[in-house]
Design a protein around this motif. Sequence first.
Motif, PDB file in Angstrom:
ATOM      1  N   ALA A 262       0.919  -1.089   0.013  1.00 35.32           N
ATOM      2  CA  ALA A 262      -0.035  -0.010  -0.090  1.00 35.32           C
ATOM      3  C   ALA A 262       0.826   1.191  -0.117  1.00 35.32           C
ATOM      4  O   ALA A 262       2.216   1.228   0.651  1.00 35.32           O
ATOM      5  N   LEU A 263       0.323   2.319  -0.537  1.00 35.24           N
ATOM      6  CA  LEU A 263       1.031   3.565  -0.687  1.00 35.24           C
ATOM      7  C   LEU A 263       0.176   4.773  -0.123  1.00 35.24           C
ATOM      8  O   LEU A 263      -1.235   4.614  -0.680  1.00 35.24           O
ATOM      9  N   GLN A 264       0.258   5.370   0.863  1.00 35.95           N
ATOM     10  CA  GLN A 264      -0.334   6.460   1.591  1.00 35.95           C
ATOM     11  C   GLN A 264       0.293   7.884   1.143  1.00 35.95           C
ATOM     12  O   GLN A 264       1.224   8.132   1.189  1.00 35.95           O
ATOM     13  N   THR A 265      -0.640   8.470   0.443  1.00 38.03           N
ATOM     14  CA  THR A 265      -0.378   9.907  -0.059  1.00 38.03           C
ATOM     15  C   THR A 265      -1.158  10.710   0.613  1.00 38.03           C
ATOM     16  O   THR A 265      -2.383  10.618   1.301  1.00 38.03           O
ATOM     17  N   PHE A 266      -1.067  12.371   0.602  1.00 42.78           N
ATOM     18  CA  PHE A 266      -1.778  13.367   0.996  1.00 42.78           C
ATOM     19  C   PHE A 266      -2.072  14.211  -0.020  1.00 42.78           C
ATOM     20  O   PHE A 266      -1.358  14.561  -0.805  1.00 42.78           O
ATOM     21  N   ASP A 267      -3.424  14.561  -0.294  1.00 40.05           N
ATOM     22  CA  ASP A 267      -3.622  15.495  -1.345  1.00 40.05           C
ATOM     23  C   ASP A 267      -3.622  16.965  -0.841  1.00 40.05           C
ATOM     24  O   ASP A 267      -2.950  17.053   0.309  1.00 40.05           O
ATOM     25  N   SER A 268      -3.787  18.065  -1.811  1.00 36.83           N
ATOM     26  CA  SER A 268      -3.751  19.278  -1.593  1.00 36.83           C
ATOM     27  C   SER A 268      -4.337  19.905  -0.406  1.00 36.83           C
ATOM     28  O   SER A 268      -3.755  20.688   0.474  1.00 36.83           O
ATOM     29  N   ALA A 269      -5.446  19.175  -0.068  1.00 32.51           N
ATOM     30  CA  ALA A 269      -6.110  19.386   1.283  1.00 32.51           C
ATOM     31  C   ALA A 269      -5.690  18.857   2.308  1.00 32.51           C
ATOM     32  O   ALA A 269      -6.432  19.053   3.811  1.00 32.51           O
ATOM     33  N   GLY A 270      -4.636  18.027   2.366  1.00 30.14           N
ATOM     34  CA  GLY A 270      -4.211  17.348   3.516  1.00 30.14           C
ATOM     35  C   GLY A 270      -4.976  15.996   3.928  1.00 30.14           C
ATOM     36  O   GLY A 270      -4.778  15.360   5.060  1.00 30.14           O
TER      37      GLY A 270
END
Length: 309
Positions: free
Chosen positions: A134-142
């Motif tokens: 799995a890969l966890q990322t964060f968008d521009s809104a957090g």
Amino acid sequence: RERPLPQSRVRQDLLENGMTSIEKLSIRGIRSYSPNSAQVIQFDKPLTLIVGKNGCGKTTVIEAMKMACTGDLPPNCKSGQAFINDPSLHDQTEVKAQIRLKFTSLIGQPVVCVRSFSLTQKATKKEYKAFESALQTFDSAGNKQCLSYKCADLNKLVPEMMGVSQAVLESVIFVHQEESCWPLSEDKVLKEKFDAIFASTKFTKALDEINKYKKAKKTEEKVLNAEFGQLDEALHSVNKLRTEETAGKTALNETNGLIAKRRDEIEGLRGRLTPLLQTRSQKAQLKQSERELEMEHRAAMGQRSTAKA
């Protein structure tokens, strides 16, 4: 003694210089690390030193980071069986392990890579499994976004996000101590390593493709030149036919003018012929009248001779 740089300052420098950085590592059930609780290592900036006695797990930290980034098992781990904590040590049939690596990508995006494994004790052997990562990322809104990947896909994706080739991660940054002497290897192995690190194979392939492209284009050029020669000959024939057509039209125009002139002459002759035909007709009538008069004269002379007798 120099004061350490503030974390915010270091992070800003990394972002401005386009560098990736490892923030945190969580290990559970790997090698001698307990499968019951995760051990978390926080990496400070700009430098973190890992110090400890032999066998305390220093190399395991490097192995875990390499596994998280490239998906490669360390050498001599029996196809992963020696990489996971032994279930027999805990009187269990299965041990579940996990590696979580948090890093800042090349574009400054926080990313968490999660890889999960298991080691199951069968009747006669141990079975190692690597599950979907799995890969966890964060968008521009957090907001957190978590996506599952096949191991092979993640092995390519993580180095791309770090901006470092897989060969550099394997052979330079996270090189295992048992493989750290590869610069002293034989020429063939050394060349393969340097080709992979500096991506010279890609450039060689690119040059080969360029040469193939040039050859193909030269072949196309020859074909086009041959076609151009044929088209040039055809154009020459067309121009010749056009010249002949122009000359034919000119001759036709001259002939048409001559025909018109002859028609005018014929019309003039017809105008002169009409009076002649009328004169001829009158002449024929006169001859007929003359014959009739001559016949009447002869008849009268005959009657006269008869009367005298």
